[in-house]
Design a protein around this motif. Sequence first.
Motif, PDB file in Angstrom:
ATOM      1  N   MET A   1       0.842  -1.172   0.000  1.00 18.99           N
ATOM      2  CA  MET A   1       0.000   0.000   0.000  1.00 18.99           C
ATOM      3  C   MET A   1       0.882   1.227   0.000  1.00 18.99           C
ATOM      4  N   SER A   2       0.556   2.128  -0.878  1.00 20.04           N
ATOM      5  CA  SER A   2       1.351   3.346  -0.900  1.00 20.04           C
ATOM      6  C   SER A   2       0.426   4.553  -0.850  1.00 20.04           C
ATOM      7  N   VAL A   3       0.472   5.194   0.278  1.00 20.73           N
ATOM      8  CA  VAL A   3      -0.273   6.428   0.491  1.00 20.73           C
ATOM      9  C   VAL A   3       0.757   7.469   0.900  1.00 20.73           C
ATOM     10  N   TYR A   4       0.777   8.574   0.194  1.00 15.77           N
ATOM     11  CA  TYR A   4       1.790   9.587   0.474  1.00 15.77           C
ATOM     12  C   TYR A   4       1.269  10.963   0.082  1.00 15.77           C
ATOM     13  N   ILE A   5       1.961  11.978   0.565  1.00 17.44           N
ATOM     14  CA  ILE A   5       1.664  13.351   0.160  1.00 17.44           C
ATOM     15  C   ILE A   5       2.650  13.708  -0.939  1.00 17.44           C
ATOM     16  N   ARG A   6       2.121  14.104  -2.067  1.00 13.51           N
ATOM     17  CA  ARG A   6       2.996  14.465  -3.189  1.00 13.51           C
ATOM     18  C   ARG A   6       3.786  15.725  -2.859  1.00 13.51           C
ATOM     19  N   ALA A   7       4.983  15.796  -3.406  1.00  9.32           N
ATOM     20  CA  ALA A   7       5.845  16.950  -3.133  1.00  9.32           C
ATOM     21  C   ALA A   7       5.250  18.238  -3.694  1.00  9.32           C
ATOM     22  N   ASP A   8       4.541  18.131  -4.820  1.00 17.41           N
ATOM     23  CA  ASP A   8       3.975  19.329  -5.442  1.00 17.41           C
ATOM     24  C   ASP A   8       2.531  19.601  -5.006  1.00 17.41           C
ATOM     25  N   ALA A   9       2.046  18.854  -4.016  1.00 22.05           N
ATOM     26  CA  ALA A   9       0.664  19.033  -3.553  1.00 22.05           C
ATOM     27  C   ALA A   9       0.566  20.293  -2.700  1.00 22.05           C
ATOM     28  N   LYS A  10      -0.330  21.173  -3.094  1.00 23.35           N
ATOM     29  CA  LYS A  10      -0.518  22.416  -2.352  1.00 23.35           C
ATOM     30  C   LYS A  10      -1.658  22.305  -1.346  1.00 23.35           C
ATOM     31  N   ASP A  11      -2.507  21.284  -1.530  1.00 22.02           N
ATOM     32  CA  ASP A  11      -3.673  21.150  -0.660  1.00 22.02           C
ATOM     33  C   ASP A  11      -3.414  20.273   0.561  1.00 22.02           C
ATOM     34  N   GLY A  12      -2.317  19.529   0.578  1.00 22.37           N
ATOM     35  CA  GLY A  12      -1.985  18.687   1.726  1.00 22.37           C
ATOM     36  C   GLY A  12      -2.719  17.360   1.750  1.00 22.37           C
ATOM     37  N   PHE A  13      -3.394  17.003   0.651  1.00 23.38           N
ATOM     38  CA  PHE A  13      -4.118  15.736   0.592  1.00 23.38           C
ATOM     39  C   PHE A  13      -3.162  14.595   0.261  1.00 23.38           C
ATOM     40  N   TYR A  14      -3.474  13.436   0.814  1.00 24.26           N
ATOM     41  CA  TYR A  14      -2.705  12.232   0.506  1.00 24.26           C
ATOM     42  C   TYR A  14      -3.122  11.686  -0.859  1.00 24.26           C
ATOM     43  N   THR A  15      -2.190  10.992  -1.490  1.00 18.78           N
ATOM     44  CA  THR A  15      -2.411  10.371  -2.791  1.00 18.78           C
ATOM     45  C   THR A  15      -2.238   8.868  -2.636  1.00 18.78           C
ATOM     46  N   TYR A  16      -3.094   8.098  -3.315  1.00 19.06           N
ATOM     47  CA  TYR A  16      -2.922   6.640  -3.317  1.00 19.06           C
ATOM     48  C   TYR A  16      -2.328   6.230  -4.659  1.00 19.06           C
ATOM     49  N   ASP A  17      -1.593   5.137  -4.640  1.00 21.01           N
ATOM     50  CA  ASP A  17      -0.948   4.648  -5.855  1.00 21.01           C
ATOM     51  C   ASP A  17      -0.708   3.149  -5.685  1.00 21.01           C
ATOM     52  N   PHE A  18      -1.351   2.329  -6.524  1.00 18.27           N
ATOM     53  CA  PHE A  18      -1.160   0.883  -6.448  1.00 18.27           C
ATOM     54  C   PHE A  18      -1.365   0.264  -7.825  1.00 18.27           C
ATOM     55  N   GLN A  19      -0.957  -1.006  -7.947  1.00 17.85           N
ATOM     56  CA  GLN A  19      -1.114  -1.739  -9.198  1.00 17.85           C
ATOM     57  C   GLN A  19      -1.881  -3.027  -8.948  1.00 17.85           C
ATOM     58  N   LEU A  20      -2.763  -3.350  -9.901  1.00 15.29           N
ATOM     59  CA  LEU A  20      -3.495  -4.613  -9.882  1.00 15.29           C
ATOM     60  C   LEU A  20      -3.441  -5.207 -11.278  1.00 15.29           C
ATOM     61  N   GLN A  21      -2.982  -6.427 -11.371  1.00  7.31           N
ATOM     62  CA  GLN A  21      -2.907  -7.150 -12.636  1.00  7.31           C
ATOM     63  C   GLN A  21      -2.254  -6.307 -13.735  1.00  7.31           C
ATOM     64  N   GLY A  22      -1.184  -5.640 -13.365  1.00  5.67           N
ATOM     65  CA  GLY A  22      -0.422  -4.870 -14.334  1.00  5.67           C
ATOM     66  C   GLY A  22      -0.988  -3.498 -14.659  1.00  5.67           C
ATOM     67  N   ARG A  23      -2.061  -3.106 -14.018  1.00  4.90           N
ATOM     68  CA  ARG A  23      -2.651  -1.783 -14.251  1.00  4.90           C
ATOM     69  C   ARG A  23      -2.411  -0.896 -13.044  1.00  4.90           C
ATOM     70  N   ARG A  24      -2.098   0.348 -13.322  1.00  2.00           N
ATOM     71  CA  ARG A  24      -1.814   1.294 -12.250  1.00  2.00           C
ATOM     72  C   ARG A  24      -3.066   2.104 -11.931  1.00  2.00           C
ATOM     73  N   PHE A  25      -3.320   2.264 -10.651  1.00  2.00           N
ATOM     74  CA  PHE A  25      -4.427   3.078 -10.164  1.00  2.00           C
ATOM     75  C   PHE A  25      -3.850   4.117  -9.214  1.00  2.00           C
ATOM     76  N   SER A  26      -4.166   5.370  -9.449  1.00  2.76           N
ATOM     77  CA  SER A  26      -3.666   6.420  -8.568  1.00  2.76           C
ATOM     78  C   SER A  26      -4.625   7.597  -8.586  1.00  2.76           C
ATOM     79  N   GLY A  27      -4.556   8.381  -7.526  1.00  2.00           N
ATOM     80  CA  GLY A  27      -5.403   9.558  -7.436  1.00  2.00           C
ATOM     81  C   GLY A  27      -5.372  10.150  -6.045  1.00  2.00           C
ATOM     82  N   SER A  28      -6.051  11.245  -5.898  1.00  2.00           N
ATOM     83  CA  SER A  28      -6.108  11.918  -4.608  1.00  2.00           C
ATOM     84  C   SER A  28      -7.131  11.231  -3.712  1.00  2.00           C
TER      85      SER A  28
END
Length: 139
Positions: A1-28
Amino acid sequence: MSVYIRADAKDGFYTYDFQLQGRRFSGSTGCTSKREAREVEKARKIEAKATIAVEQAFSDPNMTVAIATSRYWLEVGQNHENWKNTEWSMAWLIAHFGPDFLLQNINDEKISAMVAKRRGEFVPSQRKPGRKYRTLERK
């Protein structure tokens, strides 16, 4: 599981980023706490698994009539100008073959039987009594 705050994020929201069956899913996540962000990520993973399952059902070589008509409706039919007729036709196909009938089992014999059955069905005339209709002259 990868949940992090992006370096360029100005709003302070966490971002999720994961892969399933070779597909990447990411977003705020829309969350400012890491615990809430992980819960959002879990929910997104469940949604992603469901999405992949639906896509696999739509591309299954053992496709049923119900799945094929659903796929046709989503990709083509709903955009038809006369969509009600398309919807009726698909419902008629499902009623004739049954929703669980495999497409690979449809052959010339099944189509001939379907056409013969349809020709035998009563279809009321759309013409109104007493009105004169022009007919095409054939030469």
